[in-house]
Motif scaffolding. Structure first.
Motif, PDB file in Angstrom:
ATOM      1  N   SER A 136     -19.355 -99.920  15.827  1.00 30.77           N
ATOM      2  CA  SER A 136     -19.442 -99.462  17.148  1.00 30.77           C
ATOM      3  C   SER A 136     -18.318 -98.647  17.420  1.00 30.77           C
ATOM      4  O   SER A 136     -17.312 -99.373  17.896  1.00 30.77           O
ATOM      5  CB  SER A 136     -20.102-100.349  17.687  1.00 30.77           C
ATOM      6  OG  SER A 136     -20.667-100.068  18.704  1.00 30.77           O
ATOM      7  N   ALA A 139     -23.673 -98.555  15.556  1.00 29.82           N
ATOM      8  CA  ALA A 139     -23.057 -98.674  13.649  1.00 29.82           C
ATOM      9  C   ALA A 139     -24.178 -98.205  13.070  1.00 29.82           C
ATOM     10  O   ALA A 139     -25.128 -97.923  13.778  1.00 29.82           O
ATOM     11  CB  ALA A 139     -23.810-100.637  13.120  1.00 29.82           C
ATOM     12  N   GLY A 140     -24.026 -97.021  12.573  1.00 32.61           N
ATOM     13  CA  GLY A 140     -24.639 -96.075  11.063  1.00 32.61           C
ATOM     14  C   GLY A 140     -24.577 -94.970  11.817  1.00 32.61           C
ATOM     15  O   GLY A 140     -24.768 -94.068  10.861  1.00 32.61           O
ATOM     16  N   LEU A 197     -26.363 -93.026  14.188  1.00 32.53           N
ATOM     17  CA  LEU A 197     -27.774 -92.196  14.202  1.00 32.53           C
ATOM     18  C   LEU A 197     -27.267 -91.339  15.067  1.00 32.53           C
ATOM     19  O   LEU A 197     -28.281 -90.255  15.694  1.00 32.53           O
ATOM     20  CB  LEU A 197     -28.477 -92.744  13.426  1.00 32.53           C
ATOM     21  CG  LEU A 197     -28.682 -93.593  11.897  1.00 32.53           C
ATOM     22  CD1 LEU A 197     -30.008 -93.867  11.588  1.00 32.53           C
ATOM     23  CD2 LEU A 197     -28.501 -91.950  10.803  1.00 32.53           C
ATOM     24  N   THR A 244     -28.802 -86.456  14.465  1.00 32.57           N
ATOM     25  CA  THR A 244     -29.256 -86.776  13.211  1.00 32.57           C
ATOM     26  C   THR A 244     -29.666 -84.684  12.301  1.00 32.57           C
ATOM     27  O   THR A 244     -29.638 -84.545  11.513  1.00 32.57           O
ATOM     28  CB  THR A 244     -30.910 -87.077  12.170  1.00 32.57           C
ATOM     29  OG1 THR A 244     -31.586 -86.491  13.503  1.00 32.57           O
ATOM     30  CG2 THR A 244     -30.376 -88.748  12.544  1.00 32.57           C
TER      31      THR A 244
END
Length: 147
Positions: free
Chosen positions: A15, A82-83, A85, A142
Motif C-alpha cells: 500500500s 495493495a494491487g 487497482l 484500470t
C-alpha cells in the motif's frame, strides 16, 4: 510556506500513501496534481496514462472546491492499496457544507467539477466532521471509466 508532506509505505506491504496539509488554505492545486503523479509513478511506469490523468482531475476538482468554499486548513491524503487497482483520494476541509451538484448547463462557466468527479470515480463519500467534512473518492486505475 506552511506545507507539510508525508509519504509512507510501511503500514501495509504493497500500500502506498502520500499526504499534504495546508495550514492556511491550499496554495497550489498543481502541487496536489503532482502528488498524484508522483505516487502513481511508483505503481505504474507510465504516469501519463488516462487513469493517472483521471486521478489528477479528481484531486484537482476536490482540492479546488476546498480552497474555494472552505477557509482555513485542509488536508489531502492519497492511497493506492495493495494491487494498485484504485486510488483513494481524501480531502478534508473546514466547511460542513457538503458538495452539491449543480444542474447541467453547458453555457455556464464553472460548476461542472462534481459532475466530472462522479463520472470518473467508482465511489464518492462525504463525511461530516465536528469542524468540517471529509470527501473521499475512489478512482479506478484500470484505464476504464467508472461511470
Amino acid at each position: 510556506m506552511p506545507l507539510r508532506t508525508h509519504t509512507t509505505t510501511q503500514d501495509r506491504p504493497a500500500s502506498l500513501r502520500s499526504s499534504r496539509t495546508w495550514d492556511t488554505g491550499v496554495t497550489s492545486i498543481a502541487e496536489a496534481r503532482d502528488a498524484v503523479a508522483a505516487l502513481l509513478a511508483q505503481v505504474r511506469p507510465a504516469p501519463g496514462t488516462r487513469s493517472t490523468q483521471d486521478a489528477q482531475l479528481v484531486v484537482s476538482e476536490l482540492v479546488t472546491n476546498a480552497a474555494k468554499h472552505a477557509p482555513g486548513p485542509c488536508a489531502l491524503r492519497l492511497e493506492v492499496p495493495a494491487g494498485g487497482l484504485v486510488m483513494r483520494i481524501t480531502v478534508t476541509d473546514t466547511s460542513t457544507d457538503p458538495p452539491r451538484r449543480r444542474p447541467p448547463d453547458p453555457g455556464r462557466v464553472g460548476g461542472h467539477g462534481l459532475h466530472l468527479v462522479t463520472m470518473l470515480c467508482s465511489d464518492l463519500e462525504v463525511t461530516t466532521l465536528p469542524r468540517g467534512k471529509r470527501v473521499a473518492a475512489t478512482v479506478p486505475l484500470t484505464g476504464e471509466r467508472a461511470g
